[in-house]
Write an enzyme that holds these catalytic residues in place. Structure first.
Site, PDB file in Angstrom:
ATOM      1  N   MET A  57     -36.902  -6.022 -23.937  1.00  0.00           N
ATOM      2  CA  MET A  57     -35.682  -6.806 -24.132  1.00  0.00           C
ATOM      3  C   MET A  57     -35.877  -8.258 -23.695  1.00  0.00           C
ATOM      4  SD  MET A  57     -32.869  -3.992 -22.866  1.00  0.00           S
ATOM      5  CE  MET A  57     -31.459  -4.995 -23.385  1.00  0.00           C
ATOM      6  N   HIS A  58     -34.931  -9.104 -24.097  1.00  0.00           N
ATOM      7  CA  HIS A  58     -34.757 -10.477 -23.599  1.00  0.00           C
ATOM      8  C   HIS A  58     -35.772 -11.497 -24.125  1.00  0.00           C
ATOM      9  CE1 HIS A  58     -32.254  -8.260 -20.885  1.00  0.00           C
ATOM     10  NE2 HIS A  58     -33.220  -7.915 -20.076  1.00  0.00           N
ATOM     11  N   ASP A 216     -35.383  -1.325 -25.128  1.00  0.00           N
ATOM     12  CA  ASP A 216     -36.147  -0.208 -24.585  1.00  0.00           C
ATOM     13  C   ASP A 216     -35.343   0.678 -23.642  1.00  0.00           C
ATOM     14  OD1 ASP A 216     -36.038  -2.144 -22.604  1.00  0.00           O
ATOM     15  OD2 ASP A 216     -38.191  -2.218 -22.261  1.00  0.00           O
TER      16      ASP A 216
END
Length: 484
Positions: A57-58, A216
């Protein structure tokens, strides 16, 4: 499970606490993994009814007007953006930002990375026409669509988590055009289909549906059956996560836990994150365990098996050795990019096996920090499911049970995020009527690890010591960061 394939790619650290990867290497790894799966002969391309996507992520993938990557992606564990986080917090106020996004400004999130690019690489920023998250870059190459889904979008700090849409208030204040962001889907919705070009490169059939998928952690939660209240997961991957389902978009008023949209439509989740959980264990392996790696190669086993067998010979508490797993800063409960890893209590008595067990214990203490916050917020906890490296290792399961003071269970599938998005694709293509039904039909408990009362008491004493260390060392961490 019919087949599985894994392909690795490198992590770039051009400066201390920076973390980047080349998106092209994700794509090459994806293609190799898909081709390996198809070569097994256990499923042909025409047998595949739908595809789910998950990923870290991110991370920020910046694309130009032709869909080309402008620079390496800044990752979730990159810590360079503290100044931008301070800027965002000042713009909204700490409580105001929580009300808008359910989360504080953290260095790992996407919005600070965007501001960093504007400030430090203005020429690159001028070229940006689309910003994607890691798995969504793979989606773009598979389907030609600029799309994401709600669980991953929640971790950008540009998203109204309560209303499940991009936040116009945040975008306006940060001067980020909505046109730069992809369309949002619920996780089990079809977001695109395999293009002829992607078919040629992967072997997948043209037109195969690709669903929203999940970040995830949300996808892993589906793969672990964390889709109803009362069941939480303790995941030790590269990062460590304690994850709880929520029917409502509630958030921690102190901002210690994250609140994101779940991969289950219309639901949310709360989670606490240790940035370097399995990452700490891998660092130890790569730095100090050449002997164990060589032995594992001769025995044809995983080096971690050799490491944990040695750790199992050491008493709980590692004979007074305590490890802080802050190798890349920390997130929960201390959102501090300057935090550093620490071994406290080293003596001539200690050997490598003590260090190995101490790392396992320190990571578990960090997960307990999140567990204690969840308890304080009255989140229902009836069952803890262990997964990732912490679920595969018998020793680590026992350490978790003893540190948490609670039974820890494992389930029949250990491919959490990948299995989760396969279930989401099954829902989208009609195999199941809901995500909850998909989990109920496919997931079952296969092991239970109970806490040992004597070890629980011993770890309670060590946990108190562990908890005292960060406040004592915080200023020293900051001074070290200034000098390095």
């Amino acid at each position: 499970m019919l087949a599985r394939a894994t392909v690795e790619y490198p992590l770039l650290t051009p400066k201390p606490n920076w973390a980047e990867q080349h998106p092209a290497e994700w794509w090459e790894a994806t293609k190799k993994a898909i081709r390996q799966i198809l070569r097994t002969g256990k499923a042909s391309a025409l047998d595949i009814k739908g595809i789910g996507l998950s990923g870290q992520m991110h991370g920020s993938v910046f694309l130009d007007s032709k869909g080309r990557v402008i620079r390496p992606a800044l990752l979730w564990c990159d810590q360079r953006t503290q100044a931008e986080c301070d800027e965002i917090t000042a713009a909204f106020g700490f409580k105001g930002l929580l009300r808008l996004t359910c989360n504080p400004a953290l260095t790992g999130f996407t919005a600070p990375k965007i501001l960093w690019l504007k400030k430090h690489e203005p020429r690159n920023w001028e070229r940006v026409r689309k910003i994607l998250l890691p798995k969504d870059y793979i989606r773009f190459l598979l389907t030609g669509e600029f799309a994401t889904e709600l669980s991953d979008a929640s971790g950008t700090l540009l998203f109204d988590v309560k209303k499940r849409r991009w936040s116009e208030a945040v975008l306006s204040r940060l001067n980020v055009s909505r046109e730069l962001l992809p369309e949002c889907y619920e996780s089990p919705e079809i977001s695109g289909r395999i293009t002829p070009r992607a078919s040629r490169e992967t072997g997948l059939a043209v037109g195969t549906p690709v669903v929203g998928g999940g970040g995830d952690q949300a996808a892993g939660a589906v793969g672990n059956g964390i889709v109803v209240p009362g069941i939480i997961s303790a995941v030790v991957g590269t990062s460590g996560v304690l994850f709880a389902f929520s029917d409502k978009p509630e958030y921690d008023p102190k901002g210690r836990l994250h609140t994101f949209c779940h991969a289950v439509p219309g639901k949310w989740h709360m989670m606490g994150v240790t940035l370097a959980a399995g990452g700490s264990f891998r660092w130890l392996r790569d730095t100090l365990c050449e002997e164990e790696i060589a032995l594992a190669r001769r025995k044809r086993v995983d080096p971690y098996e050799i490491m944990t067998s040695k750790a199992a010979e050491i008493r709980p508490g590692s004979e007074g050795l305590v490890f802080l797993p802050y190798l890349i800063g920390e997130r929960t409960p201390y959102p501090d990019p300057h935090a550093r890893g620490v071994f406290l209590g080293l003596t001539l008595r200690h050997q490598k096996a003590h260090l190995i067990r101490s790392v396992m214990e320190g990571v578990t203490f960090s997960l307990r920090d999140s567990l204690e916050i969840m308890k304080s917020l009255h989140i229902p906890i009836k069952e803890i499911r262990a997964s990732g490296g912490g679920g595969k290792s018998k020793l680590w399961r026992q350490i978790q049970a003893d540190v948490f003071g609670a039974e820890v269970v494992t389930i029949n599938v250990d491919e959490g995020p990948a299995f989760g998005v396969a279930l989401l694709a099954s829902v989208a293509t009609g195999a199941f009527s809901s995500v909850q039904e998909a989990c109920a039909e496919t997931i079952r408990i296969v092991s239970r690890t109970s806490p040992h009362s004597e070890r629980v008491q011993r770890y309670e004493e060590y946990y108190r010591i562990y908890r005292s260390l960060y406040p004592t060392l915080r200023e020293s961490f900051r001074r070290i960061a200034d000098l390095s």
